[in-house]
Design an enzyme around this catalytic site. Structure first.
Site, short mmCIF file in Angstrom:
data_model
loop_
_atom_site.label_atom_id
_atom_site.label_comp_id
_atom_site.label_asym_id
_atom_site.label_seq_id
_atom_site.Cartn_x
_atom_site.Cartn_y
_atom_site.Cartn_z
N MET A 1 4.16 32.20 -53.06
CA MET A 1 4.49 33.61 -52.83
C MET A 1 6.00 33.84 -52.89
O MET A 1 6.47 34.85 -53.41
CB MET A 1 3.92 34.05 -51.48
CG MET A 1 4.12 35.53 -51.21
SD MET A 1 3.37 36.55 -52.49
CE MET A 1 1.78 36.93 -51.75
N LYS B 1 3.90 21.66 -11.46
CA LYS B 1 3.17 20.42 -11.18
C LYS B 1 2.83 20.30 -9.69
O LYS B 1 1.73 19.85 -9.33
CB LYS B 1 4.02 19.23 -11.64
CG LYS B 1 3.27 17.91 -11.53
CD LYS B 1 4.00 16.78 -12.25
CE LYS B 1 3.15 15.51 -12.23
NZ LYS B 1 3.78 14.42 -12.98
N PHE C 1 13.79 17.29 -16.62
CA PHE C 1 13.18 16.70 -17.81
C PHE C 1 11.98 17.54 -18.25
O PHE C 1 11.12 17.89 -17.45
CB PHE C 1 12.72 15.26 -17.50
CG PHE C 1 12.02 14.62 -18.67
CD1 PHE C 1 12.70 14.39 -19.87
CD2 PHE C 1 10.67 14.30 -18.59
CE1 PHE C 1 12.05 13.84 -20.96
CE2 PHE C 1 10.02 13.73 -19.68
CZ PHE C 1 10.70 13.50 -20.87
N GLN C 2 11.95 17.87 -19.51
CA GLN C 2 10.89 18.69 -20.12
C GLN C 2 10.73 20.05 -19.44
O GLN C 2 9.63 20.56 -19.33
CB GLN C 2 9.56 17.93 -20.17
CG GLN C 2 9.64 16.75 -21.13
CD GLN C 2 8.29 16.15 -21.48
OE1 GLN C 2 7.38 16.15 -20.66
NE2 GLN C 2 8.19 15.65 -22.70
N GLU D 1 0.48 20.89 -30.66
CA GLU D 1 0.09 22.05 -29.83
C GLU D 1 -0.05 23.32 -30.65
O GLU D 1 -0.83 24.22 -30.29
CB GLU D 1 1.10 22.26 -28.70
CG GLU D 1 1.04 21.19 -27.60
CD GLU D 1 1.89 19.97 -27.92
OE1 GLU D 1 2.47 19.89 -29.04
OE2 GLU D 1 2.00 19.09 -27.04
#
Ligand SMILES: Cc1ncc(C[n+]2csc(CCOP(=O)(O)OP(=O)(O)O)c2C)c(N)n1
Ligand SMILES: [Mg+2]
Length: 588
Positions: free
Chosen positions: A484, A168, A118-119, A56
């Site tokens: 760097m 949802k 969940f999630q 993502e």
């Protein structure tokens, strides 16, 4: 214009119809449980191309690259919980660099919110400080309004990221589609027209100044004001500096251009700001990487500061003439006002000033040495990419030494041709941003100039590029190190290289990796082979190409102003400080 329908559809269908109505053509994303209802109608959209990314973060940076390359709002989509949190870096990046993106995320069903379902992640809470605005939608009827507002807010005023989190159950519920072009946002009215009085004041200061500088920031590019900037610069004859975010806003080849200011800016640009008596800051934000130690920045300068975001004005530096407005309108009005001053005989005389800055420019040009062991100089490889691909190509960089060299050694002639992560400094930006840029501008050559460290953060999007016909070109500037950071260890930690050696000249084999991703992999280790290798990459336009440029590990980025020190302490090479005027040099 508004569109209403009595037909009942799902919230998910309403979402896709809303995105279509907002004009969306490309979405970068990954599905999952909470967003799944939206992916079903997305499957049928004739208008929206969904590009299935591999992470993502890649979706978010791709949306940024798309936005930067096209001037439109970029869109990314993810599921709840980890899908949404994986977008966070890109959202923060877009916020820091004012890039217009809309992130759509699925959320757990509204009844489960707050239950550690969940999630479940409170992505609205998490992104509150790193979005321009965000929404949690739990009612299907509100989806079109939220989407319309999100696109409007992301793309207008000071652009930025907007998150729309949709539960949802809202995606699954029945609703009717209602789209209204008229938005009711009483608290959001960006001022684009500058105040005439401030413009007149600014013009007066400009013609009265002895040592003015046009300090140009990324806002000039966002406002599409490069043409106006050129007119103003040529009308006044004032030296121009372009910040890291503004590279391309003014042609590098233009005689009035002093280059980039800041930590790795040119001596002429840094010196001009320090010695200036008037800064004309246009869409720039006095970032610490430009000012160095703030209390010693441009100590003799009065300041005109124009920005569309009033919160920027006076944030870091006190301002004499504040101008709130869109840079294009500001500059257009300044042109008229300065011309009016000229017409009454008030014209700035900057001849002595030009003597001073031209001398700095002539005495301290950007430069590098080729390593004596015959190995490849990273600056040279990057410079040749710019020379061969030319000013019409787009260049995206990662973060590190290669980024600074890409800012320094490629000549930018046009706005919007340089894409990088300036404010957040996000390693891993280049490949997905290049993917997004190429998806938006398929006919343009797009180069990602990446570090071996950065490349290992997001190179999986090469799979996305290969599968979806997005033939970007990637130059991995492989110094085997987190270069760097290593440079800082060389300079400030007595060469104690604690955990900066990636061993990436050995593992992974970038040529094989490219091959595994269905891309063409090339390797280049000698200066003599650089042009031919780049030419070969330029000829491959059906699949992505990766060049592993194996370069010397000890090359450093110069000039440099050490973090936290004054710009007056700039070194143009190790231990070498410029002399500011020739009289000093001659010991007078
Ligand atoms: C996500 C992230 N982690 C850590 C850093 C700190 N950091 C800045 S530059 C850099 C090294 C980058 O290495 P590489 O991609 O090889 O580029 P190089 O400097 O060698 O050109 C690191 C670790 C960062 N900017 N971003
Ligand atoms: Mg490196």
């Amino acid at each position: 214009m508004s569109e209403a329908s009595t037909e009942t559809i799902t919230g998910a269908q309403s979402l896709i119809r809303s995105l279509e109505t907002a004009g969306v053509e490309v979405i970068f994303g990954i599905p999952g449980g909470a967003i799944l209802p939206a992916y079903d109608p997305l499957f049928d959209s004739g208008q929206i191309r969904h590009i299935l990314v591999r992470h993502e973060q890649g979706a978010g940076h791709a949306a940024q690259g798309y936005a930067m390359a096209t001037g439109r709002v970029g869109v990314c989509m993810a599921t709840s919980g980890p899908g949404a949190t994986n977008l966070v870096t890109a959202i923060a990046d877009a916020q820091m660099d004012s890039v217009p993106i809309v992130a759509i995320t699925g959320q757990v069903p509204s009844g489960a919110i707050g239950s550690d379902a969940f999630q479940e992640a409170d992505i609205r809470g998490i992104t509150m400080p790193i979005t321009k605005h965000n929404y949690l939608i739990t009612d299907a009827d509100e989806i079109p309004r939220a989407v319309a507002e999100a696109f409007h807010i992301a793309g207008t005023g000071r652009p930025g990221p907007v998150l729309v989190d949709i539960s949802k159950d809202a995606l699954q519920a029945r609703t009717t589609f209602r789209w209204s072009e008229t938005l009711d946002l009483p608290g959001y009215r960006p001022v684009t027209r500058p105040h005439a009085k401030q413009i007149r004041e600014a013009a007066k200061l400009i013609v009265a100044a002895a040592r003015p500088v046009l300090y140009v920031g990324g806002g000039v590019i966002k406002a599409g004001a490069a043409a106006e900037l050129r007119v103003l610069a040529e009308l006044t004859g004032i030296p121009v500096v372009t910040t890291l975010m503004a590279r391309g806003a003014f042609p590098d080849s233009h005689n009035q251009h002093l280059g980039m200011p800041g930590m790795h800016g040119t001596v002429a640009a840094v010196g001009a700001l320090q010695k200036s008596d008037l800064l004309i800051a246009l869409g720039s934000r006095f970032d610490d990487r430009v000012t160095g130690k703030l209390s010693t920045f441009a100590p003799h300068a009065r300041v005109i500061h124009a920005d569309i975001d009033p919160a920027e004005i006076g944030k870091n530096r006190a301002v004499d003439v504040p101008i709130v407005g869109d840079c294009r309108e500001v500059i257009a009005d300044l042109i008229v006002a300065v011309q009016a001053e000229h017409d009454t005989g008030n014209r700035g005389n900057y001849a002595a000033w030009w003597d001073q800055v031209s001398s700095l420019r002539a005495r301290y040009p950007l430069g590098y040495v080729h390593p004596d062991d015959g190995s490849l100089s990273p600056q040279y490889a990057i410079q040749r990419i710019g020379a061969i691909a030319g000013p019409d190509a787009l260049y995206c960089a990662g973060v590190g030494q290669h980024q600074m060299w890409a800012a320094q050694y490629i000549s930018y002639e046009k706005p919007g041709t340089w894409l990088n992560s300036g404010g957040l400094g996000t390693m891993g930006y280049a490949v997905p941003a290049a993917m997004g840029a190429k998806a938006g501008r398929p006919d343009t050559v797009v180069w990602a100039i990446d570090g071996d460290g950065c490349f290992q953060m997001t190179n999986q999007e090469l799979a996305t590029c290969a599968i979806n016909g997005i033939p970007i070109k990637v130059a991995v500037i492989n110094n085997g190190n987190l270069g760097m950071v290593r440079q800082w260890q060389t300079l400030f930690y007595e060469g104690r290289y604690s955990h900066t050696d990636l061993h990436s000249k050995r593992i992974p084999d970038f040529v094989k990796l490219a091959d595994a991703y269905g891309c063409v992999g090339l390797r280049c280790e000698k200066a003599d082979d650089v042009d031919a290798t780049i030419q070969k990459a330029m000829e491959i336009n059906d699949v992505p190409v990766v060049i592993d440029f194996v370069v010397h590990a000890d090359a450093m980025v110069w000039p440099m102003v050490a973090a936290g020190t004054s710009n007056d302490e700039i070194l143009y090479a190790r231990g070498l400080a410029p002399t500011w005027d020739r009289s000093e040099e001659m010991g007078e």
